[in-house]
Design a protein around this motif. Structure first.
Motif, PDB file in Angstrom:
ATOM      1  N   MET A 180      15.582 -84.428   7.803  1.00 12.56           N
ATOM      2  CA  MET A 180      16.092 -83.085   7.516  1.00 12.56           C
ATOM      3  C   MET A 180      14.980 -82.033   7.477  1.00 12.56           C
ATOM      4  SD  MET A 180      19.347 -83.183   7.414  1.00 12.56           S
ATOM      5  CE  MET A 180      19.828 -84.653   8.277  1.00 12.56           C
ATOM      6  N   PRO A 181      13.884 -82.273   6.731  1.00 10.72           N
ATOM      7  CA  PRO A 181      12.813 -81.273   6.725  1.00 10.72           C
ATOM      8  C   PRO A 181      12.244 -81.006   8.110  1.00 10.72           C
ATOM      9  CG  PRO A 181      12.508 -82.825   4.926  1.00 10.72           C
ATOM     10  CD  PRO A 181      13.605 -83.371   5.790  1.00 10.72           C
ATOM     11  N   ALA A 182      12.063 -82.046   8.913  1.00 14.90           N
ATOM     12  CA  ALA A 182      11.481 -81.864  10.241  1.00 14.90           C
ATOM     13  C   ALA A 182      12.435 -81.105  11.162  1.00 14.90           C
ATOM     14  CB  ALA A 182      11.119 -83.215  10.852  1.00 14.90           C
ATOM     15  N   ILE A 183      13.700 -81.481  11.167  1.00 14.30           N
ATOM     16  CA  ILE A 183      14.668 -80.828  12.044  1.00 14.30           C
ATOM     17  C   ILE A 183      14.838 -79.361  11.655  1.00 14.30           C
ATOM     18  CG2 ILE A 183      17.112 -80.733  12.671  1.00 14.30           C
ATOM     19  CD1 ILE A 183      17.114 -83.817  12.534  1.00 14.30           C
ATOM     20  N   VAL A 184      14.972 -79.112  10.351  1.00 15.61           N
ATOM     21  CA  VAL A 184      15.140 -77.732   9.895  1.00 15.61           C
ATOM     22  C   VAL A 184      13.878 -76.919  10.187  1.00 15.61           C
ATOM     23  CG1 VAL A 184      15.420 -76.260   7.850  1.00 15.61           C
ATOM     24  CG2 VAL A 184      16.889 -78.267   8.164  1.00 15.61           C
ATOM     25  N   GLY A 185      12.704 -77.505   9.918  1.00 15.31           N
ATOM     26  CA  GLY A 185      11.447 -76.803  10.178  1.00 15.31           C
ATOM     27  C   GLY A 185      11.287 -76.455  11.645  1.00 15.31           C
ATOM     28  N   MET A 186      11.550 -77.423  12.529  1.00 11.76           N
ATOM     29  CA  MET A 186      11.415 -77.166  13.963  1.00 11.76           C
ATOM     30  C   MET A 186      12.469 -76.183  14.453  1.00 11.76           C
ATOM     31  SD  MET A 186      10.165 -80.798  15.657  1.00 11.76           S
ATOM     32  CE  MET A 186      11.263 -81.883  14.759  1.00 11.76           C
ATOM     33  N   SER A 187      13.662 -76.246  13.878  1.00  7.41           N
ATOM     34  CA  SER A 187      14.718 -75.322  14.285  1.00  7.41           C
ATOM     35  C   SER A 187      14.355 -73.887  13.935  1.00  7.41           C
ATOM     36  CB  SER A 187      16.048 -75.716  13.631  1.00  7.41           C
ATOM     37  OG  SER A 187      16.467 -76.990  14.097  1.00  7.41           O
ATOM     38  N   HIS A 188      13.840 -73.657  12.734  1.00 10.84           N
ATOM     39  CA  HIS A 188      13.403 -72.312  12.355  1.00 10.84           C
ATOM     40  C   HIS A 188      12.290 -71.818  13.282  1.00 10.84           C
ATOM     41  CE1 HIS A 188      15.432 -70.943   8.642  1.00 10.84           C
ATOM     42  NE2 HIS A 188      15.651 -72.231   8.426  1.00 10.84           N
ATOM     43  N   GLU A 189      11.324 -72.699  13.544  1.00 12.12           N
ATOM     44  CA  GLU A 189      10.204 -72.299  14.403  1.00 12.12           C
ATOM     45  C   GLU A 189      10.681 -71.900  15.798  1.00 12.12           C
ATOM     46  OE1 GLU A 189       6.443 -74.537  14.334  1.00 12.12           O
ATOM     47  OE2 GLU A 189       6.688 -74.787  16.501  1.00 12.12           O
ATOM     48  N   ALA A 190      11.695 -72.594  16.291  1.00 11.95           N
ATOM     49  CA  ALA A 190      12.161 -72.363  17.666  1.00 11.95           C
ATOM     50  C   ALA A 190      13.264 -71.311  17.750  1.00 11.95           C
ATOM     51  CB  ALA A 190      12.641 -73.676  18.262  1.00 11.95           C
ATOM     52  N   GLY A 191      13.562 -70.637  16.628  1.00  8.61           N
ATOM     53  CA  GLY A 191      14.558 -69.570  16.650  1.00  8.61           C
ATOM     54  C   GLY A 191      15.918 -69.953  16.127  1.00  8.61           C
ATOM     55  N   SER A 193      18.087 -72.409  12.877  1.00  4.80           N
ATOM     56  CA  SER A 193      18.212 -72.426  11.417  1.00  4.80           C
ATOM     57  C   SER A 193      18.899 -73.713  10.996  1.00  4.80           C
ATOM     58  CB  SER A 193      19.043 -71.233  10.938  1.00  4.80           C
ATOM     59  OG  SER A 193      20.394 -71.369  11.399  1.00  4.80           O
ATOM     60  N   GLU A 194      19.213 -73.840   9.701  1.00  2.00           N
ATOM     61  CA  GLU A 194      19.989 -74.996   9.232  1.00  2.00           C
ATOM     62  C   GLU A 194      21.326 -75.090   9.961  1.00  2.00           C
ATOM     63  OE1 GLU A 194      17.713 -73.939   5.372  1.00  2.00           O
ATOM     64  OE2 GLU A 194      18.227 -73.016   7.274  1.00  2.00           O
ATOM     65  N   ALA A 195      21.921 -73.929  10.227  1.00  2.00           N
ATOM     66  CA  ALA A 195      23.237 -73.898  10.865  1.00  2.00           C
ATOM     67  C   ALA A 195      23.159 -73.997  12.389  1.00  2.00           C
ATOM     68  CB  ALA A 195      23.977 -72.614  10.473  1.00  2.00           C
ATOM     69  N   ASP A 196      21.965 -73.897  12.939  1.00  2.66           N
ATOM     70  CA  ASP A 196      21.786 -73.930  14.401  1.00  2.66           C
ATOM     71  C   ASP A 196      20.540 -74.741  14.727  1.00  2.66           C
ATOM     72  OD1 ASP A 196      21.668 -73.519  17.118  1.00  2.66           O
ATOM     73  OD2 ASP A 196      20.980 -71.432  16.965  1.00  2.66           O
ATOM     74  N   ILE A 197      20.725 -76.056  14.887  1.00  2.00           N
ATOM     75  CA  ILE A 197      19.565 -76.929  15.109  1.00  2.00           C
ATOM     76  C   ILE A 197      19.302 -77.185  16.587  1.00  2.00           C
ATOM     77  CG2 ILE A 197      19.835 -78.042  12.873  1.00  2.00           C
ATOM     78  CD1 ILE A 197      20.904 -80.533  14.464  1.00  2.00           C
ATOM     79  N   GLY A 198      20.101 -76.570  17.458  1.00  2.00           N
ATOM     80  CA  GLY A 198      19.892 -76.755  18.892  1.00  2.00           C
ATOM     81  C   GLY A 198      18.479 -76.442  19.335  1.00  2.00           C
ATOM     82  N   PRO A 199      17.902 -75.290  18.915  1.00  4.22           N
ATOM     83  CA  PRO A 199      16.515 -74.996  19.311  1.00  4.22           C
ATOM     84  C   PRO A 199      15.514 -76.033  18.794  1.00  4.22           C
ATOM     85  CG  PRO A 199      17.616 -73.002  18.570  1.00  4.22           C
ATOM     86  CD  PRO A 199      18.534 -74.147  18.240  1.00  4.22           C
ATOM     87  N   GLY A 200      15.770 -76.589  17.617  1.00  7.07           N
ATOM     88  CA  GLY A 200      14.881 -77.622  17.081  1.00  7.07           C
ATOM     89  C   GLY A 200      14.934 -78.889  17.904  1.00  7.07           C
TER      90      GLY A 200
END
Length: 353
Positions: A180-191, A193-200
Motif C-alpha cells: 500500500m505505501p509503495a503503490i500510493v507513493g508511486m501513484s502520487h509521484e506519477a500524478g 492518488s489513493e483513488a487513482d493508482i493507474g499512474p503508479g
C-alpha cells in the motif's frame, strides 16, 4: 519423642502458614485470566513475549498467541462471526481498520485504563484503536553498490528506472505489507492518488523490477546477498541488516510531504472476554521497555514520546525520523479512498502476467 513430633508438627504448621502468606503476596490481579493476542510471528512475537507477556504473567495472567499476518487473522475473525472471536486483542495495520469497523468487530477501549496513552500524540488513538508502532516507507538502497556504479542517491521512485539498476530492483508484491505505501507513493509521484493508482502501476512497469518481494525476510536475503541494490521498502531494513550491508533510506516526495507512514494498531475485539486484561495488554504495549524495543529489537518506530526522545539521542538511528515535526512531515494514507479489492484486480491485470 513426643517433643520431636511436636516440633515437626509445629514446623509443618508454620510452613503451611508461610506458604499461604507467600501465595497471597504473590497473587496477581489477573490470576487465572488468559488473554489471546492476534499478532505477527517470528522475532516480533519474541519481543512481545519479553516486554509484554512476562509482565502480564507477573500479574498472574497467561497469554495465548494467535500468530499470522493481519490478513490471515482478519480471515479468522470473519470465519468466526457469530461465535466466540479467536482473540481478545488484535495487532493490525492501518489498511485493515476500515474493514474491522465496517464488520462491527471493534469494541470500545476504556482509555482511562490505558495510563500510558498520555505519552502518545492524540492523533494516534481514539476509543476504538491505539497506534503502537510506525514504519517509515521509502527507497532502501545499497550505498556501496550505488557509489561503485556511479548511481546518484535516489530522490524519487522514478529513479529506480535508471538503466544501471536493471535487474537489481525489487518492489513489493501486492500481497506484501509494504504494498500500500509503495503503490500510493508511486501513484502520487506519477500524478495519481489513493483513488487513482493507474499512474503508479504504469510507473511500476517503467521501473521493470527484477523481483517483487513478498516478505521482509525474503527482501533482506536479497539485499544482504547483493542480488538487490534498491527496493521500495521500509527503513527498518537499514537497521536489521546493519553489519551485513550498508544501506541508506530515501524518502520521495508524496502529496506535499516526504515518505509514507505505515501504522500498526491494537484493537479490542467485540465479544471477547476479559476486557480489563485486554486493556492492560494494550497499555503494556505502550510501556517504555516495549516501545524502546519496538525499534532497538524490532526495527519499527515507536509512538511513545519518551521512547522517541530516548532514541533520538542515539546516532545509530539517525537515518530515521524520530521528532514530532519529522513524523508530521511524512504522508499518511487516506484509507477512506483506498479500495483494496480494486487495487488487487488492477495489479493482476496490469502487472501480473
Amino acid at each position: 519423642m513426643r517433643s520431636f513430633k511436636r516440633m515437626v508438627g509445629g514446623l509443618g504448621a508454620a510452613a503451611v502458614a508461610l506458604a499461604l502468606v507467600a501465595g497471597t503476596a504473590a497473587a496477581g490481579q489477573f490470576d487465572g485470566v488468559t488473554v489471546r493476542i492476534g499478532t505477527f510471528g517470528g522475532k516480533w512475537r519474541d519481543i512481545v513475549e519479553a516486554n509484554v507477556v512476562k509482565a502480564f504473567e507477573a500479574e498472574g495472567g497467561k497469554v495465548e498467541f494467535v500468530l499470522g499476518q493481519p490478513a490471515n487473522n482478519m480471515a479468522k475473525l470473519i470465519a468466526a462471526r457469530g461465535q466466540e472471536p479467536p482473540f481478545d486483542v488484535l495487532e493490525t495495520m492501518d489498511n485493515f481498520l476500515p474493514q474491522l469497523a465496517a464488520g462491527g468487530f471493534l469494541d470500545t477501549i476504556d482509555l482511562a485504563k490505558i495510563p500510558n496513552i498520555a505519552k502518545v500524540d492524540k492523533a494516534f488513538y481514539d476509543d476504538r484503536k491505539v497506534m503502537v508502532w510506525i514504519t517509515q516507507e521509502g527507497i532502501v538502497y545499497n550505498k556501496a553498490k550505488f557509489a561503485e556504479a556511479g548511481i546518484p542517491v535516489p530522490t524519487r521512485y522514478a529513479d529506480l528506472a535508471n538503466p544501471k539498476l536493471k535487474g537489481k530492483v525489487s518492489l513489493p508484491d501486492i500481497s506484501a505489507g509494504g504494498a500500500m505505501p509503495a503503490i500510493v507513493g508511486m501513484s502520487h509521484e506519477a500524478g495519481g492518488s489513493e483513488a487513482d493508482i493507474g499512474p503508479g502501476l504504469e510507473l511500476v512497469k517503467t521501473i521493470g523490477p527484477a523481483s517483487f518481494w513478498s516478505s521482509s525476510s525474503n527482501l533482506q536475503t536479497q539485499l544482504a546477498s547483493g542480488d538487490v541494490w534498491a527496493a521500495a521498502a521500509q527503513a527498518g531494513n537499514v537497521q536489521r541488516l546493519k553489519g551485513q550491508v550498508d544501506l541508506g533510506i530515501a524518502f520521495p516526495a508524496v502529496g506535499g510531504k516526504s515518505g509514507v507512514l505505515k501504522q500498526g494498531y491494537l484493537v479490542k475485539i467485540k465479544g471477547a472476554k476479559n476486557a480489563a486484561a485486554a486493556e492492560w495488554i494494550i497499555n503494556a504495549f505502550l510501556s517504555d521497555p516495549m516501545q524502546v524495543a519496538t525499534l532497538t529489537a524490532g526495527g519499527q518506530v515507536p509512538v511513545s514520546g519518551p521512547a522517541l526522545a530516548t532514541l533520538r539521542e542515539n546516532p545509530d538511528y539517525g537515518f530515521l525520523r524520530l521528532s514530532p515535526d519529522q513524523l508530521a512531515g511524512m504522508y499518511s494514507i487516506d484509507f477512506g479512498k483506498v479500495n483494496e479489492a480494486a487495487y488487487v484486480q488492477k495489479w493482476n491485470r496490469s502487472i501480473t502476467r
